[in-house]
Motif scaffolding. Structure first.
Motif, PDB file in Angstrom:
ATOM      1  N   GLY A  90      96.589 -12.054  12.476  1.00  0.00           N
ATOM      2  CA  GLY A  90      97.782 -12.703  13.035  1.00  0.00           C
ATOM      3  C   GLY A  90      98.904 -11.665  13.070  1.00  0.00           C
ATOM      4  O   GLY A  90      99.526 -11.379  12.050  1.00  0.00           O
ATOM      5  N   ASN A  93     105.333 -12.357  13.876  1.00  0.00           N
ATOM      6  CA  ASN A  93     106.495 -11.892  13.106  1.00  0.00           C
ATOM      7  C   ASN A  93     106.114 -11.448  11.696  1.00  0.00           C
ATOM      8  O   ASN A  93     106.431 -10.343  11.262  1.00  0.00           O
ATOM      9  CB  ASN A  93     107.521 -13.023  12.987  1.00  0.00           C
ATOM     10  N   PRO A 154      98.654 -19.118  12.602  1.00  0.00           N
ATOM     11  CA  PRO A 154      99.015 -20.539  12.439  1.00  0.00           C
ATOM     12  C   PRO A 154      98.022 -21.283  11.554  1.00  0.00           C
ATOM     13  O   PRO A 154      96.826 -20.988  11.547  1.00  0.00           O
ATOM     14  CB  PRO A 154      98.976 -21.064  13.872  1.00  0.00           C
ATOM     15  N   THR A 161      89.177 -19.279  10.371  1.00  0.00           N
ATOM     16  CA  THR A 161      89.220 -17.814  10.236  1.00  0.00           C
ATOM     17  C   THR A 161      88.792 -17.390   8.828  1.00  0.00           C
ATOM     18  O   THR A 161      88.043 -16.429   8.657  1.00  0.00           O
ATOM     19  CB  THR A 161      90.650 -17.304  10.542  1.00  0.00           C
TER      20      THR A 161
HETATM   21  P1  NAI Z   1     103.989 -16.049  14.859  1.00  0.00           P
HETATM   22  O1  NAI Z   1     103.801 -17.155  15.832  1.00  0.00           O
HETATM   23  O2  NAI Z   1     105.042 -15.023  15.111  1.00  0.00           O
HETATM   24  O3  NAI Z   1     102.597 -15.264  14.671  1.00  0.00           O
HETATM   25  C1  NAI Z   1     101.348 -15.870  14.583  1.00  0.00           C
HETATM   26  C2  NAI Z   1     100.345 -14.944  15.269  1.00  0.00           C
HETATM   27  O4  NAI Z   1      99.033 -15.427  15.023  1.00  0.00           O
HETATM   28  C3  NAI Z   1     100.529 -14.893  16.788  1.00  0.00           C
HETATM   29  O5  NAI Z   1     100.634 -13.550  17.227  1.00  0.00           O
HETATM   30  C4  NAI Z   1      99.251 -15.560  17.309  1.00  0.00           C
HETATM   31  O6  NAI Z   1      98.838 -15.025  18.561  1.00  0.00           O
HETATM   32  C5  NAI Z   1      98.265 -15.253  16.200  1.00  0.00           C
HETATM   33  N1  NAI Z   1      97.100 -16.122  16.172  1.00  0.00           N
HETATM   34  C6  NAI Z   1      96.996 -17.418  16.543  1.00  0.00           C
HETATM   35  N2  NAI Z   1      95.726 -17.852  16.360  1.00  0.00           N
HETATM   36  C7  NAI Z   1      95.029 -16.792  15.870  1.00  0.00           C
HETATM   37  C8  NAI Z   1      93.681 -16.617  15.488  1.00  0.00           C
HETATM   38  N3  NAI Z   1      92.783 -17.606  15.551  1.00  0.00           N
HETATM   39  N4  NAI Z   1      93.299 -15.407  15.044  1.00  0.00           N
HETATM   40  C9  NAI Z   1      94.187 -14.381  14.969  1.00  0.00           C
HETATM   41  N5  NAI Z   1      95.468 -14.495  15.328  1.00  0.00           N
HETATM   42  C10 NAI Z   1      95.900 -15.690  15.752  1.00  0.00           C
HETATM   43  O7  NAI Z   1     104.202 -16.740  13.460  1.00  0.00           O
HETATM   44  P2  NAI Z   1     104.801 -16.120  12.124  1.00  0.00           P
HETATM   45  O8  NAI Z   1     106.215 -16.430  12.026  1.00  0.00           O
HETATM   46  O9  NAI Z   1     104.367 -14.700  12.012  1.00  0.00           O
HETATM   47  O10 NAI Z   1     104.027 -16.969  11.034  1.00  0.00           O
HETATM   48  C11 NAI Z   1     102.619 -16.811  10.876  1.00  0.00           C
HETATM   49  C12 NAI Z   1     102.061 -17.819   9.901  1.00  0.00           C
HETATM   50  O11 NAI Z   1     102.618 -17.606   8.628  1.00  0.00           O
HETATM   51  C13 NAI Z   1     102.381 -19.277  10.224  1.00  0.00           C
HETATM   52  O12 NAI Z   1     101.269 -20.042   9.831  1.00  0.00           O
HETATM   53  C14 NAI Z   1     103.591 -19.599   9.394  1.00  0.00           C
HETATM   54  O13 NAI Z   1     103.682 -20.964   9.082  1.00  0.00           O
HETATM   55  C15 NAI Z   1     103.263 -18.786   8.171  1.00  0.00           C
HETATM   56  N6  NAI Z   1     104.413 -18.372   7.397  1.00  0.00           N
HETATM   57  C16 NAI Z   1     104.265 -18.448   6.072  1.00  0.00           C
HETATM   58  C17 NAI Z   1     105.248 -18.036   5.240  1.00  0.00           C
HETATM   59  C18 NAI Z   1     104.991 -18.136   3.779  1.00  0.00           C
HETATM   60  O14 NAI Z   1     105.860 -17.876   2.983  1.00  0.00           O
HETATM   61  N7  NAI Z   1     103.805 -18.505   3.402  1.00  0.00           N
HETATM   62  C19 NAI Z   1     106.515 -17.506   5.718  1.00  0.00           C
HETATM   63  C20 NAI Z   1     106.567 -17.398   7.158  1.00  0.00           C
HETATM   64  C21 NAI Z   1     105.529 -17.838   7.955  1.00  0.00           C
END
Ligand code: NAI
Length: 216
Positions: A90, A93, A154, A161
């Motif tokens: 993933g 961001n 996500p 995965t």
């Molecule tokens: P984002 O939308 O910027 O990035 C997610 C990326 O995952 C995208 O580039 C997307 O194309 C990719 N993706 C989607 N399905 C995929 C798959 N099957 N295989 C590989 N890549 C795939 O989202 P962001 O902000 O980076 O957040 C990512 C995840 O982390 C989310 O689930 C969010 O809820 C979580 N998160 C968790 C935090 C924590 O403290 N645990 C803090 C911030 C985000």
């Protein structure tokens, strides 16, 4: 030194000791008493003595702790004397932010691959790693030695995965997706939830505000 007999609670506190001891080393401090360390870390001196007693008699009376020795020993217990290869699944961001963070590598966690499903991201280079597509992952895992997979994709796609990664032999998952993963016993999952940390902050802030109101 092995970590047999050291309680999980102590193990949980070790990264913090390791960080402080590392800072002391950078300042050129060779030894420190439990009282000085206690002031610095804001932990009671008796807690420090109890915790660090697990590592043998390094806290000698009148001498204090030998900082380089303790730093090395705690590093060994935490497995930081080896390099761990990590992939990031993933490349959004969060995934890119992790890949960009230089300090992980200094601690022995080397990002060797970043994967995504979005073709727009393909080939973008982050600190020397080009983002690859997920269909390249099986072959990548066959040809590279990877120990850790960070999940920054996500939530809806995280379980599937994780299953795939486990089938490919990954034994350690650093899970950022807000989902409890169901994995075999021999697979280790470390969940990171920044929002839970924020909720604790919010709780403490509320408590602080109400205590101050009462005092006024
Ligand atoms: P984002 O939308 O910027 O990035 C997610 C990326 O995952 C995208 O580039 C997307 O194309 C990719 N993706 C989607 N399905 C995929 C798959 N099957 N295989 C590989 N890549 C795939 O989202 P962001 O902000 O980076 O957040 C990512 C995840 O982390 C989310 O689930 C969010 O809820 C979580 N998160 C968790 C935090 C924590 O403290 N645990 C803090 C911030 C985000």
């Amino acid at each position: 030194m092995d970590d047999k007999g050291i309680s999980k609670a102590v193990i949980r506190r070790l990264p913090r000791y390791y960080r402080y001891l590392g800072e002391l080393l950078e300042e050129g401090v060779e030894r420190i008493s439990s009282n000085e360390l206690s002031e610095k870390m804001r932990v009671t001196a008796s807690q420090i003595r109890q915790d660090l007693n697990n590592f043998g008699g390094f806290g000698q009376q009148g001498y204090g702790y030998n900082v380089p020795y303790l730093y090395t020993e705690i590093g060994k217990i935490l497995g930081l004397d080896k390099t761990h290869h990590m992939i990031i699944i993933g490349a959004g961001n969060l995934g890119q932010a992790l890949a960009n963070y230089v300090q992980f590598e200094k601690r022995g966690f080397k990002v060797v691959g970043i994967f995504d499903v979005n073709p727009v991201l393909k080939g973008i280079s982050i600190r020397g790693n080009e983002i690859r597509m997920m269909d390249e992952l099986p072959e990548f895992l066959e040809t590279h030695d990877v120990q850790i997979a960070a999940l920054t994709l996500p939530k809806n796609n995280a379980a599937e995965t994780a299953d795939m990664l486990v089938k490919q032999g990954i034994k350690a998952i650093w899970n950022f997706a807000h989902l409890d993963l169901d994995v075999p016993e021999d697979v280790i999952v470390e969940n990171v939830h920044l929002s839970e940390s924020l909720m604790r902050l919010s709780y403490n802030l509320n408590r602080y505000v109400s205590e101050h109101k009462e005092k006024k």
